[in-house]
Design a protein around this motif. Structure first.
Motif, short mmCIF file in Angstrom:
data_model
loop_
_atom_site.label_atom_id
_atom_site.label_comp_id
_atom_site.label_asym_id
_atom_site.label_seq_id
_atom_site.Cartn_x
_atom_site.Cartn_y
_atom_site.Cartn_z
N ALA A 1 3.48 11.45 4.30
CA ALA A 1 3.72 11.57 5.75
C ALA A 1 4.63 10.45 6.23
N ASN A 2 4.42 9.25 5.72
CA ASN A 2 5.27 8.12 6.12
C ASN A 2 6.71 8.32 5.66
N ILE A 3 6.91 8.97 4.53
CA ILE A 3 8.27 9.31 4.09
C ILE A 3 8.91 10.23 5.14
N THR B 1 14.24 5.23 10.05
CA THR B 1 13.89 3.83 9.81
C THR B 1 12.66 3.79 8.91
N PRO B 2 12.59 2.82 8.00
CA PRO B 2 11.42 2.75 7.12
C PRO B 2 10.14 2.44 7.88
N VAL B 3 9.05 3.08 7.49
CA VAL B 3 7.74 2.77 8.03
C VAL B 3 6.79 2.61 6.86
N ALA B 4 5.75 1.82 7.09
CA ALA B 4 4.74 1.62 6.06
C ALA B 4 3.38 1.78 6.68
N LYS C 1 8.13 15.27 -4.80
CA LYS C 1 8.77 16.21 -3.87
C LYS C 1 7.83 17.33 -3.43
N SER C 2 7.02 17.82 -4.35
CA SER C 2 6.11 18.91 -3.99
C SER C 2 5.07 18.45 -2.98
N VAL C 3 4.59 17.23 -3.14
CA VAL C 3 3.60 16.68 -2.20
C VAL C 3 4.24 16.49 -0.83
N VAL C 4 5.43 15.89 -0.81
CA VAL C 4 6.13 15.67 0.46
C VAL C 4 6.41 17.01 1.15
N SER C 5 6.82 17.99 0.38
CA SER C 5 7.08 19.32 0.93
C SER C 5 5.81 19.95 1.51
N TYR C 6 4.70 19.80 0.82
CA TYR C 6 3.43 20.34 1.33
C TYR C 6 3.06 19.67 2.66
N ILE C 7 3.17 18.36 2.72
CA ILE C 7 2.82 17.63 3.95
C ILE C 7 3.77 18.04 5.08
N HIS D 1 0.84 -1.20 0.00
CA HIS D 1 0.00 0.00 0.00
C HIS D 1 0.88 1.25 0.00
N GLN D 2 1.87 1.26 0.87
CA GLN D 2 2.79 2.40 0.95
C GLN D 2 3.51 2.59 -0.38
N ALA D 3 4.01 1.52 -0.96
CA ALA D 3 4.75 1.62 -2.22
C ALA D 3 3.86 2.12 -3.35
#
Length: 113
Positions: free
Chosen positions: A100-102, A110-113, A31-37, A21-23
């Motif tokens: 958000a998980n990123i 540490t990786p999270v899913a 990057k823009s989405v991650v930056s917004y979050i 699901h995470q993948a």
């Protein structure tokens, strides 16, 4: 690229399905989405929410809905469609939670899913 069919047909235990699901949704979290979050939620809030519930459901759905609406301009609609997925509020929320998980993974190193 993971297609919607591959995602839906995936067999595995709960942890493997969570990772899939995470993948699947991470591929839309550019990057823009991650930056917004990162600007909408503090690292502390995200880590705390993850500790309480790995699905981040302790953060009200209204906030995720708002984020999903806000990120739409940065979504690569061609990529989304090429996977067999269509953009919806649900897809947006899952993409925001993947972003958000990123950020949580970076905060915890540490990786999270």
């Amino acid at each position: 690229m993971i297609t919607r069919k591959q995602y839906l047909d995936f067999q595995g235990d709960a942890d493997a399905k969570r990772t899939m699901h995470q993948a699947f949704y991470t591929q839309f979290a550019n990057k823009s989405v991650v930056s917004y979050i990162a600007g909408k939620f503090s690292p502390e809030e995200l880590v705390h929410a993850h500790i309480e519930d790995p699905n981040l459901s302790t953060i009200p759905l209204e906030r995720w809905d708002d984020a999903a609406r806000a990120i739409y301009p940065w979504i690569d609609d061609t990529l989304v469609k090429s996977t067999g997925q269509f953009w919806s509020l649900n897809t947006g929320v899952c993409t925001c939670k993947a972003a958000a998980n990123i950020l949580i993974s970076r905060a915890l190193a540490t990786p999270v899913a």
